[in-house]
Design an enzyme around this catalytic site. Structure first.
Site, PDB file in Angstrom:
ATOM      1  N   CYS A 112      68.004   6.299  31.024  1.00  0.00           N
ATOM      2  CA  CYS A 112      66.763   6.466  30.241  1.00  0.00           C
ATOM      3  C   CYS A 112      66.185   7.872  30.335  1.00  0.00           C
ATOM      4  O   CYS A 112      65.321   8.240  29.541  1.00  0.00           O
ATOM      5  CB  CYS A 112      65.728   5.445  30.700  1.00  0.00           C
ATOM      6  SG  CYS A 112      66.349   3.772  30.589  1.00  0.00           S
ATOM      7  N   HIS A 252      58.783   7.566  28.651  1.00  0.00           N
ATOM      8  CA  HIS A 252      59.861   6.614  28.368  1.00  0.00           C
ATOM      9  C   HIS A 252      59.250   5.228  28.210  1.00  0.00           C
ATOM     10  O   HIS A 252      58.388   4.833  28.993  1.00  0.00           O
ATOM     11  CB  HIS A 252      60.865   6.639  29.520  1.00  0.00           C
ATOM     12  CG  HIS A 252      61.859   5.536  29.466  1.00  0.00           C
ATOM     13  ND1 HIS A 252      62.587   5.253  28.318  1.00  0.00           N
ATOM     14  CD2 HIS A 252      62.244   4.621  30.395  1.00  0.00           C
ATOM     15  CE1 HIS A 252      63.376   4.225  28.556  1.00  0.00           C
ATOM     16  NE2 HIS A 252      63.182   3.813  29.805  1.00  0.00           N
ATOM     17  N   ASN A 282      63.024  -1.242  24.921  1.00  0.00           N
ATOM     18  CA  ASN A 282      63.558  -0.089  25.643  1.00  0.00           C
ATOM     19  C   ASN A 282      64.904   0.310  25.032  1.00  0.00           C
ATOM     20  O   ASN A 282      65.901  -0.397  25.211  1.00  0.00           O
ATOM     21  CB  ASN A 282      63.702  -0.471  27.125  1.00  0.00           C
ATOM     22  CG  ASN A 282      64.221   0.672  27.978  1.00  0.00           C
ATOM     23  OD1 ASN A 282      64.645   1.698  27.456  1.00  0.00           O
ATOM     24  ND2 ASN A 282      64.188   0.487  29.283  1.00  0.00           N
TER      25      ASN A 282
HETATM   26  O1  UT7 Z   1      64.354   2.035  31.696  1.00  0.00           O
HETATM   27  C1  UT7 Z   1      64.631   1.522  32.954  1.00  0.00           C
HETATM   28  C2  UT7 Z   1      64.990   0.099  32.736  1.00  0.00           C
HETATM   29  N1  UT7 Z   1      64.345  -0.893  33.469  1.00  0.00           N
HETATM   30  C3  UT7 Z   1      63.014  -1.074  33.681  1.00  0.00           C
HETATM   31  O2  UT7 Z   1      62.196  -0.271  33.416  1.00  0.00           O
HETATM   32  C4  UT7 Z   1      62.645  -2.381  34.279  1.00  0.00           C
HETATM   33  C5  UT7 Z   1      61.516  -2.312  35.258  1.00  0.00           C
HETATM   34  N2  UT7 Z   1      61.125  -3.646  35.607  1.00  0.00           N
HETATM   35  C6  UT7 Z   1      60.359  -4.399  34.791  1.00  0.00           C
HETATM   36  O3  UT7 Z   1      59.945  -3.957  33.740  1.00  0.00           O
HETATM   37  C7  UT7 Z   1      59.958  -5.766  35.276  1.00  0.00           C
HETATM   38  O4  UT7 Z   1      60.341  -5.926  36.627  1.00  0.00           O
HETATM   39  C8  UT7 Z   1      60.563  -6.903  34.408  1.00  0.00           C
HETATM   40  C9  UT7 Z   1      59.947  -6.915  33.053  1.00  0.00           C
HETATM   41  C10 UT7 Z   1      62.080  -6.737  34.308  1.00  0.00           C
HETATM   42  C11 UT7 Z   1      60.250  -8.256  35.083  1.00  0.00           C
HETATM   43  O5  UT7 Z   1      58.858  -8.390  35.223  1.00  0.00           O
HETATM   44  P1  UT7 Z   1      58.243  -8.839  36.625  1.00  0.00           P
HETATM   45  O6  UT7 Z   1      56.798  -8.948  36.429  1.00  0.00           O
HETATM   46  O7  UT7 Z   1      58.748  -7.877  37.663  1.00  0.00           O
HETATM   47  O8  UT7 Z   1      58.878 -10.279  36.815  1.00  0.00           O
HETATM   48  P2  UT7 Z   1      59.785 -10.805  38.002  1.00  0.00           P
HETATM   49  O9  UT7 Z   1      61.147 -10.222  37.941  1.00  0.00           O
HETATM   50  O10 UT7 Z   1      59.006 -10.699  39.275  1.00  0.00           O
HETATM   51  O11 UT7 Z   1      59.878 -12.329  37.625  1.00  0.00           O
HETATM   52  C12 UT7 Z   1      58.749 -13.207  37.684  1.00  0.00           C
HETATM   53  C13 UT7 Z   1      59.200 -14.567  37.218  1.00  0.00           C
HETATM   54  C14 UT7 Z   1      60.472 -15.048  37.898  1.00  0.00           C
HETATM   55  O12 UT7 Z   1      60.362 -16.456  38.093  1.00  0.00           O
HETATM   56  P3  UT7 Z   1      59.960 -17.067  39.521  1.00  0.00           P
HETATM   57  O13 UT7 Z   1      61.031 -16.598  40.445  1.00  0.00           O
HETATM   58  O14 UT7 Z   1      58.618 -16.479  39.831  1.00  0.00           O
HETATM   59  O15 UT7 Z   1      59.951 -18.521  39.255  1.00  0.00           O
HETATM   60  C15 UT7 Z   1      61.538 -14.757  36.885  1.00  0.00           C
HETATM   61  O16 UT7 Z   1      62.659 -15.635  37.012  1.00  0.00           O
HETATM   62  O17 UT7 Z   1      59.501 -14.501  35.813  1.00  0.00           O
HETATM   63  C16 UT7 Z   1      60.815 -15.032  35.597  1.00  0.00           C
HETATM   64  N3  UT7 Z   1      61.391 -14.340  34.447  1.00  0.00           N
HETATM   65  C17 UT7 Z   1      61.148 -14.717  33.192  1.00  0.00           C
HETATM   66  N4  UT7 Z   1      60.420 -15.732  32.689  1.00  0.00           N
HETATM   67  C18 UT7 Z   1      60.364 -15.829  31.348  1.00  0.00           C
HETATM   68  C19 UT7 Z   1      62.204 -13.265  34.433  1.00  0.00           C
HETATM   69  N5  UT7 Z   1      62.488 -12.930  33.164  1.00  0.00           N
HETATM   70  C20 UT7 Z   1      61.862 -13.832  32.374  1.00  0.00           C
HETATM   71  C21 UT7 Z   1      61.764 -13.996  30.985  1.00  0.00           C
HETATM   72  N6  UT7 Z   1      61.000 -15.019  30.521  1.00  0.00           N
HETATM   73  N7  UT7 Z   1      62.401 -13.206  30.113  1.00  0.00           N
END
Ligand code: UT7
Length: 328
Positions: A112, A252, A282
């Site tokens: 990115c 970004h 993204n």
């Molecule tokens: O350009 C560089 C590329 N990457 C990034 O910039 C990514 C940076 N990270 C992020 O943007 C965030 O970490 C995410 C958007 C990927 C995830 O958001 P989060 O607030 O960190 O969520 P999390 O991974 O802590 O997940 C929270 C919950 C989990 O469930 P449990 O374990 O609490 O029951 C996940 O399984 O949300 C669940 N989850 C979803 N639920 C619905 C993960 N993805 C999804 C989804 N829909 N798509």
């Protein structure tokens, strides 16, 4: 002599995948995606469309807008993590497709942060005096490496790209400063594990889904919030600038919450922060040049305005760039 951006362009493929479409594909909701990332929809390439096709559309627009002949282009730099082929650079394909018979060029892989890396390389080559018309393009076909059954990644990414023409500046405006970093100890948190020389494609790698993006979202999130904010603040400090001096901040577009944290750290008012993640998701190396072209199109930059770019991504890679806007 400085290098300046003289023209900008972007390309988004036609097909649109909304959060509601994704609700039918994986266990997710529009509400979850919007509140956790800010994304509402993203564009995806059509059948047979690849990164070089998007880059060629961008390159052709740059030629049309600038009125230059393809033969006048002397350098083509393409930031991408999703080239058409493992061997043969996207830059070579674009050179051929636009007929830039006097150009050389190559691809830059920095996920990115790729566009900012490519701008650094392109601007230094123009500043050397040896190159007069450099195309710098950032584009990714993320859909080619995304598992559309994995809700952790498929909701985030989209396809698209943008680019600029860099030329020698006639005055003091242009690319002013940059800070760039790489830290390979973060490589395991955001990667495509197979398809390279370590794990060449095999039945086993395909069965284990090793050709798709793997991401430890939480670790990447923490890294991004800290480092994109830090590198943005540091470039302001070392140029004796504050948020008040910045006309536009183009970060970004990975997550609205990461962008908000970086803007806050730099003391930037909301109206100075360019956001289009809601429409495109993204697009990896594509996010900054797409946003830049939209900002130019909507007249958000006038001569002498100070523009701040900041990015982070897989590697880990991260960086910022300060630009004083030039006349064409
Ligand atoms: O350009 C560089 C590329 N990457 C990034 O910039 C990514 C940076 N990270 C992020 O943007 C965030 O970490 C995410 C958007 C990927 C995830 O958001 P989060 O607030 O960190 O969520 P999390 O991974 O802590 O997940 C929270 C919950 C989990 O469930 P449990 O374990 O609490 O029951 C996940 O399984 O949300 C669940 N989850 C979803 N639920 C619905 C993960 N993805 C999804 C989804 N829909 N798509």
């Amino acid at each position: 002599m400085k290098a300046k951006i003289s023209y900008t362009a972007r390309y988004l493929p036609e097909r649109v995948l909304s959060n509601f479409d994704l609700e039918k594909m994986v266990d997710t909701t529009d509400e979850w995606i919007r509140s956790r990332t800010g994304i509402e929809k993203r564009h995806l390439v059509g059948e047979g469309e690849a990164t070089s096709d998007m880059c060629t559309m961008i390159a052709k627009q740059l030629l049309e807008k600038s009125g230059k002949a393809a033969e006048e282009i002397d350098l083509i730099l393409i930031a991408t993590s999703t080239p058409d082929y493992m061997v043969v650079s996207t830059a070579a394909l674009v050179q051929d497709k636009i007929g830039a018979t006097n150009a050389w060029g190559y691809d830059i892989v920095a996920a990115c942060t790729g566009f900012v890396y490519a701008m650094e390389t392109g601007s230094k080559l123009v500043e050397s005096g040896q190159y007069k018309n450099a195309m710098v393009i950032g584009a990714d076909t993320m859909s080619s490496i995304i598992d559309y059954t994995d809700r952790n990644t498929c909701v985030i990414f989209g396809d698209g790209g943008g680019g600029v023409l860099l030329e020698p500046s006639k005055d003091e405006t242009g690319i002013l400063d940059s800070i760039l970093h790489v830290d390979g100890s973060g490589s395991k948190y955001l990667t495509v594990p197979a398809g390279g020389s370590l794990h060449p494609a095999s039945k086993d790698t395909v069965e284990k889904k090793m050709h798709y993006v793997y991401q430890d979202g939480k670790t990447v999130f923490k890294f991004a919030v800290k480092n994109m904010a830090d590198v943005s603040k540091r470039i302001l400090d070392r140029n004796q600038l504050t948020g008040d001096d910045i006309k536009l901040f183009i970060p970004h577009q990975a997550n609205q919450r990461i962008i908000d944290a970086a803007a806050k750290r730099c003391g930037l008012a909301d109206e100075k922060v360019f956001i289009n993640i809601n429409r495109y998701g993204n697009t990896t190396a594509g996010t900054i040049p797409i946003a830049l072209d939209e900002a130019v199109e909507s007249n958000r930059l006038k001569k002498d305005d100070i523009l701040l770019l900041a990015a982070f991504g897989g590697g880990f890679t991260w960086g910022s760039m300060l630009i004083q806007w030039s006349n064409k």
